[in-house]
Design a protein around this motif. Structure first.
Motif, PDB file in Angstrom:
ATOM      1  N   ALA A 143       0.822  -1.216   0.000  1.00 42.49           N
ATOM      2  CA  ALA A 143       0.000   0.000   0.000  1.00 42.49           C
ATOM      3  C   ALA A 143       0.853   1.262   0.000  1.00 42.49           C
ATOM      4  CB  ALA A 143      -0.933  -0.003   1.214  1.00 42.49           C
ATOM      5  N   SER A 144       1.904   1.286   0.815  1.00 38.53           N
ATOM      6  CA  SER A 144       2.772   2.466   0.887  1.00 38.53           C
ATOM      7  C   SER A 144       3.507   2.676  -0.431  1.00 38.53           C
ATOM      8  CB  SER A 144       3.780   2.310   2.029  1.00 38.53           C
ATOM      9  OG  SER A 144       3.114   2.185   3.266  1.00 38.53           O
ATOM     10  N   TYR A 145       4.013   1.606  -0.997  1.00 40.47           N
ATOM     11  CA  TYR A 145       4.733   1.695  -2.269  1.00 40.47           C
ATOM     12  C   TYR A 145       3.823   2.266  -3.353  1.00 40.47           C
ATOM     13  CZ  TYR A 145       7.597   0.288  -6.269  1.00 40.47           C
ATOM     14  OH  TYR A 145       8.346   0.299  -7.422  1.00 40.47           O
ATOM     15  N   LEU A 146       2.613   1.760  -3.440  1.00 38.43           N
ATOM     16  CA  LEU A 146       1.697   2.223  -4.479  1.00 38.43           C
ATOM     17  C   LEU A 146       1.287   3.674  -4.262  1.00 38.43           C
ATOM     18  CD1 LEU A 146      -0.516  -0.956  -4.860  1.00 38.43           C
ATOM     19  CD2 LEU A 146       1.137  -0.057  -6.494  1.00 38.43           C
ATOM     20  N   ALA A 184      -7.009   1.710   1.505  1.00 37.55           N
ATOM     21  CA  ALA A 184      -6.454   2.883   0.824  1.00 37.55           C
ATOM     22  C   ALA A 184      -6.145   4.033   1.779  1.00 37.55           C
ATOM     23  CB  ALA A 184      -7.424   3.354  -0.259  1.00 37.55           C
ATOM     24  N   LEU A 185      -7.025   4.298   2.719  1.00 43.96           N
ATOM     25  CA  LEU A 185      -6.893   5.506   3.545  1.00 43.96           C
ATOM     26  C   LEU A 185      -5.607   5.561   4.377  1.00 43.96           C
ATOM     27  CD1 LEU A 185     -10.619   5.913   4.614  1.00 43.96           C
ATOM     28  CD2 LEU A 185      -9.242   7.641   3.430  1.00 43.96           C
ATOM     29  N   PRO A 186      -5.182   4.488   5.059  1.00 47.75           N
ATOM     30  CA  PRO A 186      -3.954   4.590   5.849  1.00 47.75           C
ATOM     31  C   PRO A 186      -2.714   4.877   5.003  1.00 47.75           C
ATOM     32  CG  PRO A 186      -5.220   2.672   6.517  1.00 47.75           C
ATOM     33  CD  PRO A 186      -5.842   3.178   5.253  1.00 47.75           C
ATOM     34  N   ALA A 187      -2.735   4.503   3.733  1.00 53.95           N
ATOM     35  CA  ALA A 187      -1.592   4.786   2.858  1.00 53.95           C
ATOM     36  C   ALA A 187      -1.551   6.246   2.441  1.00 53.95           C
ATOM     37  CB  ALA A 187      -1.663   3.903   1.610  1.00 53.95           C
ATOM     38  N   GLU A 188      -2.632   6.999   2.692  1.00 52.84           N
ATOM     39  CA  GLU A 188      -2.711   8.390   2.256  1.00 52.84           C
ATOM     40  C   GLU A 188      -2.591   9.390   3.393  1.00 52.84           C
ATOM     41  OE1 GLU A 188      -5.573   8.404  -1.557  1.00 52.84           O
ATOM     42  OE2 GLU A 188      -6.596   7.767   0.271  1.00 52.84           O
ATOM     43  N   PHE A 194     -14.694  10.526  12.992  1.00 49.11           N
ATOM     44  CA  PHE A 194     -13.278  10.830  12.791  1.00 49.11           C
ATOM     45  C   PHE A 194     -12.898  11.015  11.318  1.00 49.11           C
ATOM     46  CE2 PHE A 194     -13.476   8.658  16.865  1.00 49.11           C
ATOM     47  CZ  PHE A 194     -12.686   9.473  17.662  1.00 49.11           C
ATOM     48  N   ARG A 195     -13.859  11.166  10.451  1.00 53.15           N
ATOM     49  CA  ARG A 195     -13.627  11.160   9.005  1.00 53.15           C
ATOM     50  C   ARG A 195     -12.685  12.270   8.552  1.00 53.15           C
ATOM     51  NH1 ARG A 195     -18.160  13.675  10.307  1.00 53.15           N
ATOM     52  NH2 ARG A 195     -18.933  15.478   9.100  1.00 53.15           N
ATOM     53  N   VAL A 196     -11.804  11.930   7.605  1.00 50.16           N
ATOM     54  CA  VAL A 196     -10.943  12.864   6.880  1.00 50.16           C
ATOM     55  C   VAL A 196     -10.919  12.393   5.436  1.00 50.16           C
ATOM     56  CG1 VAL A 196      -8.628  13.811   6.584  1.00 50.16           C
ATOM     57  CG2 VAL A 196      -9.503  13.385   8.892  1.00 50.16           C
ATOM     58  N   GLU A 197     -11.433  13.184   4.527  1.00 53.65           N
ATOM     59  CA  GLU A 197     -11.492  12.788   3.122  1.00 53.65           C
ATOM     60  C   GLU A 197     -10.171  13.118   2.430  1.00 53.65           C
ATOM     61  OE1 GLU A 197     -12.097  10.977   0.259  1.00 53.65           O
ATOM     62  OE2 GLU A 197     -14.096  11.129   1.160  1.00 53.65           O
ATOM     63  N   THR A 198      -9.634  12.156   1.689  1.00 50.48           N
ATOM     64  CA  THR A 198      -8.336  12.330   1.019  1.00 50.48           C
ATOM     65  C   THR A 198      -8.479  12.507  -0.493  1.00 50.48           C
ATOM     66  OG1 THR A 198      -8.080   9.936   0.765  1.00 50.48           O
ATOM     67  CG2 THR A 198      -7.200  10.914   2.769  1.00 50.48           C
ATOM     68  N   ARG A 199      -9.683  12.404  -1.004  1.00 49.57           N
ATOM     69  CA  ARG A 199      -9.892  12.467  -2.456  1.00 49.57           C
ATOM     70  C   ARG A 199      -9.378  13.784  -3.025  1.00 49.57           C
ATOM     71  NH1 ARG A 199     -14.460  14.346  -5.566  1.00 49.57           N
ATOM     72  NH2 ARG A 199     -15.482  14.800  -3.582  1.00 49.57           N
ATOM     73  N   GLY A 200      -8.536  13.686  -4.071  1.00 49.76           N
ATOM     74  CA  GLY A 200      -8.059  14.863  -4.784  1.00 49.76           C
ATOM     75  C   GLY A 200      -6.914  15.603  -4.128  1.00 49.76           C
ATOM     76  N   LEU A 215      -1.511  16.201   2.262  1.00 41.13           N
ATOM     77  CA  LEU A 215      -2.032  15.373   3.337  1.00 41.13           C
ATOM     78  C   LEU A 215      -1.013  15.158   4.441  1.00 41.13           C
ATOM     79  CD1 LEU A 215      -3.848  12.715   1.153  1.00 41.13           C
ATOM     80  CD2 LEU A 215      -4.949  14.252   2.778  1.00 41.13           C
ATOM     81  N   SER A 216       0.279  15.175   4.103  1.00 44.41           N
ATOM     82  CA  SER A 216       1.325  14.898   5.079  1.00 44.41           C
ATOM     83  C   SER A 216       1.791  16.137   5.822  1.00 44.41           C
ATOM     84  CB  SER A 216       2.538  14.257   4.387  1.00 44.41           C
ATOM     85  OG  SER A 216       2.175  13.045   3.779  1.00 44.41           O
ATOM     86  N   GLY A 217       1.402  17.311   5.368  1.00 44.21           N
ATOM     87  CA  GLY A 217       1.894  18.542   5.951  1.00 44.21           C
ATOM     88  C   GLY A 217       1.486  18.716   7.393  1.00 44.21           C
ATOM     89  N   ALA A 218       2.300  19.477   8.119  1.00 42.09           N
ATOM     90  CA  ALA A 218       2.033  19.696   9.543  1.00 42.09           C
ATOM     91  C   ALA A 218       0.674  20.342   9.758  1.00 42.09           C
ATOM     92  CB  ALA A 218       3.134  20.561  10.153  1.00 42.09           C
TER      93      ALA A 218
END
Length: 490
Positions: A143-146, A400-404, A463-469, A475-478
């Motif tokens: 998942a992380s690689y992809l 998918a979500l934990p990889a994002e 606890f939802r956080v949408e990662t689409r787009g 997503l990784s920023g502080a």
């Protein structure tokens, strides 16, 4: 002269930063090749997931196991995957994704063959546990690689498509199970079923031999030249490693912390850890409990013949399960189409809601006059809806979500912890399911599993956080770590 000078001055602007170039790239044949090679390990999980359900009745008859031992045999590989994903998965953040790709499949081959040679129930449990370590280790790495090589606009559907290879593994297991049982309908057939998995694993090892390291991991670990080479091959144009590509949101943990990952529970990342891990835990209780024991449950509900042998019942229920598993493939297909259009969170919420209702339908079918035998349509509808919306919803999105939602330097740790929690739920489901099935009955058990799906809906919504787009850098920023959840329609 002027035009030549202009081209030279503009050239550096065309050499984009690595992360930006990867996120904005178009899908190429190389992307698809690396996607397939990374995702094939998930196929083995699907194969093993199905085959152990087919083998269970045969193992029980061969070794004369109790209900508790039957649950332990089914749960052993899943408990092993908890250790593989949660404790060993973080090794991918330290030594790279590619190295782990080489180790886990060889483990799968060795312990598949040892399972086929098990001499008693306890040796089988031990070998199944070790096999599970290999399966669990592949989850966060793949998942992380992809997530790190796929373009942002296509990341969701290709992550889900990789996980959908689990359905291909399930279908492979169904075909292998039916063929082996039809050709050799004997108690010892379970040894062939469990050992058969070594063959596709060996093929995947050979195919994976040329998979390169993740360019984002290379950039963060001082191997910038290699990162640019891999990035250029994926993007089709020169790239450079920028400061943003080198930056780490978290320092690399040392010693025991490298395995226990306390940073996942810091205030900065706690919300994301809960969002990634808890729904997966709850979903896998239902998915593995119902999925692995679908042949047993079908035989109990409606397919057991009054005068048939247990092998005949196993063949009949295996065929019925194989038919119902077609809905798994349809669910994955719909998820691939919708995940980048609708979003991860709406699909997860819808999936949990329908799974809850489907399990209640199955429970009601067993309580109606005449039992499930008189209401086969309800049984088929219940199982069909469960399988369809499980894969359309949380079975796809929780992968998918934990990889994002985690940064590169803790991506396999975060995904590994979430996958480990999922496998822990799966272990509970597979261990408790046969015990509860024999003690409280089908309907009460199915109502209880429906309750876990309902709780998964609640946790996802809160606890939802949408990662689409969104790009991985965004997503990784502080500034994103403690952000309020994006408002998403349920």
């Amino acid at each position: 002269m002027t035009s030549e000078t202009t081209r030279k001055t503009r050239l550096p602007e065309q050499v984009r930063p690595l992360g930006e170039a990867l996120d904005g790239a178009a899908m190429t044949r190389l992307h698809i090749l690396f996607w397939l090679l990374a995702g094939l390990g998930i196929l083995l999980d699907g194969f093993d997931f199905f085959v152990i359900g087919v083998a269970n009745p045969l193992i029980s008859h061969d070794f004369r196991v109790s209900a508790a031992q039957k649950g332990l045999i089914s749960a052993a590989a899943i408990v092993g995957s908890v250790f593989g994903a949660a404790l060993l998965g973080p090794l991918g953040d330290r030594i790279g994704r590619r190295r782990i790709f080489r180790v886990d499949l060889w483990m799968f081959v060795v312990f598949s063959l040892l399972c086929a040679c098990a001499w008693d129930v306890w040796s089988l449990m031990a070998f199944r546990f070790a096999l599970g370590v290999a399966v669990g280790l592949d989850y966060p790495i793949a998942a992380s690689y992809l997530a790190e090589i796929l373009p942002a606009k296509a990341r969701g559907r290709w992550l889900v498509a990789a996980f959908s290879l689990q359905a291909a593994g399930i279908l492979l297991g169904a075909v292998a199970g039916v063929v082996i049982l039809e050709v050799w309908p004997h108690t010892g057939s379970w040894r062939i079923l469990l050992g058969f998995g070594a063959l596709p694993a060996l093929l995947i090892i050979w195919l994976r031999r040329r998979v390169p390291e993740s360019p984002r991991w290379l950039a963060q670990n001082g191997r910038e030249r290699e990162a640019c080479e891999v990035g250029r091959a994926l993007v089709g144009s020169p790239v450079r490693v920028s400061d943003a590509d080198r930056v780490r949101q978290e320092a690399t943990p040392e010693g025991l912390k490298a395995f226990l990952q306390p940073r996942l529970f810091s205030p900065r990342w706690r919300r994301r850890t809960i969002f990634a891990a808890v729904p997966w835990f709850l979903m896998d209780i239902a998915t593995y409990g119902v999925g692995i024991f679908t042949p047993t449950l079908l035989a109990s509900l409606s397919l057991a013949g009054a005068n048939s042998s247990f092998i005949a019942d196993d063949i009949a229920s295996t065929k019925g399960t194989a038919f119902l598993d077609v809905f798994l493939a349809v669910g994955f297909a719909l998820a691939i189409v919708l995940v980048d259009r609708v979003g991860r969170v709406p699909l997860q919420l819808t999936g949990f809601a329908v799974m809850t209702g489907a399990l209640c339908v199955l429970a009601v079918a067993g309580q109606l006059p005449g039992g499930a035998d008189a209401h086969l349509v309800l049984v088929a509808v219940g199982f069909g809806l469960f399988n369809l919306f499980m894969n359309l919803g949380p079975n796809s999105t929780t992968f998918a979500l934990p990889a994002e939602v985690f940064p590169s330097e803790m991506r396999t740790a975060g995904h590994g912890f979430a996958a480990g929690c999922g496998k822990l739920g799966a272990a509970l489901g597979t261990f408790l399911f046969p015990v509860l099935l024999s003690s409280v009955g089908e309907s009460a058990l199915l109502y209880g599993v429906a309750g876990t799906c309902a709780l998964g809906f609640v946790v996802t919504y809160v606890f939802r956080v949408e990662t689409r787009g969104r790009s991985l850098e965004e997503l990784s920023g502080a500034q994103m770590a403690a952000v309020a959840p994006r408002v998403t329609p349920p």
